[in-house]
Design an enzyme around this catalytic site. Structure first.
Site, PDB file in Angstrom:
ATOM      1  N   SER A 167       4.730   1.764  -0.597  1.00  0.00           N
ATOM      2  CA  SER A 167       3.920   0.628  -0.138  1.00  0.00           C
ATOM      3  C   SER A 167       4.428   0.006   1.163  1.00  0.00           C
ATOM      4  O   SER A 167       3.691  -0.722   1.818  1.00  0.00           O
ATOM      5  CB  SER A 167       3.835  -0.452  -1.215  1.00  0.00           C
ATOM      6  OG  SER A 167       5.078  -1.097  -1.376  1.00  0.00           O
ATOM      7  N   LYS A 186       7.949  -6.447  -0.048  1.00  0.00           N
ATOM      8  CA  LYS A 186       6.697  -6.721   0.675  1.00  0.00           C
ATOM      9  C   LYS A 186       6.977  -7.553   1.916  1.00  0.00           C
ATOM     10  O   LYS A 186       8.072  -8.058   2.119  1.00  0.00           O
ATOM     11  CB  LYS A 186       5.709  -7.485  -0.234  1.00  0.00           C
ATOM     12  CG  LYS A 186       5.358  -6.782  -1.519  1.00  0.00           C
ATOM     13  CD  LYS A 186       4.607  -5.506  -1.302  1.00  0.00           C
ATOM     14  CE  LYS A 186       4.395  -4.772  -2.617  1.00  0.00           C
ATOM     15  NZ  LYS A 186       3.937  -3.425  -2.440  1.00  0.00           N
TER      16      LYS A 186
END
Length: 184
Positions: A38, A105
Site C-alpha cells: 500500500s 500510511k
C-alpha cells in the site's frame, strides 16, 4: 555465596535492560515492518522502518505528508496498556504477534480539513494536492468527501489503488497514531 552474588548482579542488569528497552520502545523509537504494497513506491513490502514515538507520547499532531504507523482498530479506544503489551519484547514472551493491525500510511488531512476525491484526484480544503510520491493515478471512482473530526487524522497509502486506509476504515484517532516514520 559468590555464585549467588554474581547471579543477582546479572539478574539486576538484565532487569534494568528490560525496563530500559520497554521505555525506549514505548516512548522513543520502535521498529516496524511494512506489510503489503500500500505504500509502494515509497516503502516496500517487508521493509523495516523505525518510528519516532516521542511525538505520539506527547500527543503532538503529525504534519501533512508525514508517514505514520497507525493502529487500524479505530472502533476501539487505546490506552497505555496497549503500548506495553504490543511492545515487540513483550510479544516475544506472550507469543502474541499483532503486526497486522499496524498500518503504515501518509497523513492527508488534519482536524477540520475537508478531503475530497474527484476524478481520481485528492483535494484538501478545495485545493488539489500535488503528490509526486504516489505510485499511479487513482482509478476513477464516484466522488467522495469527508470532513476530518477533532482529534483525528485522515490517512492514505501511496499506492492508492491498493491501500486500505481512511477511505475504508475511517478517520484515525490521534491516540491510534503509533509513531512517525523517521528512518529506513
Amino acid at each position: 555465596m559468590k555464585v549467588w552474588k554474581e547471579l543477582r548482579g546479572w539478574l539486576l542488569s538484565i532487569g534494568i535492560a528490560f525496563v530500559l528497552s520497554l521505555f525506549i520502545g514505548i516512548f522513543v523509537i520502535q521498529p516496524y515492518k511494512v506489510d503489503g504494497h500500500s505504500m509502494d513506491p515509497t516503502l516496500h513490502d517487508k521493509q523495516r522502518i523505525y518510528a519516532e514515538k516521542w511525538s505520539h507520547a506527547l500527543g503532538n499532531l503529525p504534519d501533512y505528508g508525514d508517514i505514520v504507523i497507525i493502529d487500524s482498530r479505530v472502533d476501539r479506544s487505546r490506552n497505555f496498556w496497549d503500548d506495553v503489551v504490543e511492545h515487540p519484547l513483550i510479544s516475544l514472551f506472550t507469543g502474541d504477534s499483532k503486526q497486522e493491525i499496524f498500518y503504515v500510511k501518509r497523513v492527508i488531512g488534519k482536524p477540520g480539513d475537508t478531503i475530497e476525491i474527484k476524478n481520481g484526484n485528492v483535494y484538501r480544503n478545495g485545493e488539489e494536492l500535488v503528490e509526486p510520491y504516489i505510485k499511479e493515478k487513482m482509478e476513477v471512482t464516484p466522488d467522495q468527501k469527508w470532513t476530518v473530526p477533532e482529534d483525528h487524522i485522515f490517512v492514505m497509502g501511496d499506492n492508492r489503488n491498493n491501500s486500505k486506509d481512511s477511505r475504508m476504515i475511517g478517520f484515525i484517532p490521534l491516540d491510534h497514531v503509533m509513531g512517525i516514520k523517521e528512518f529506513k
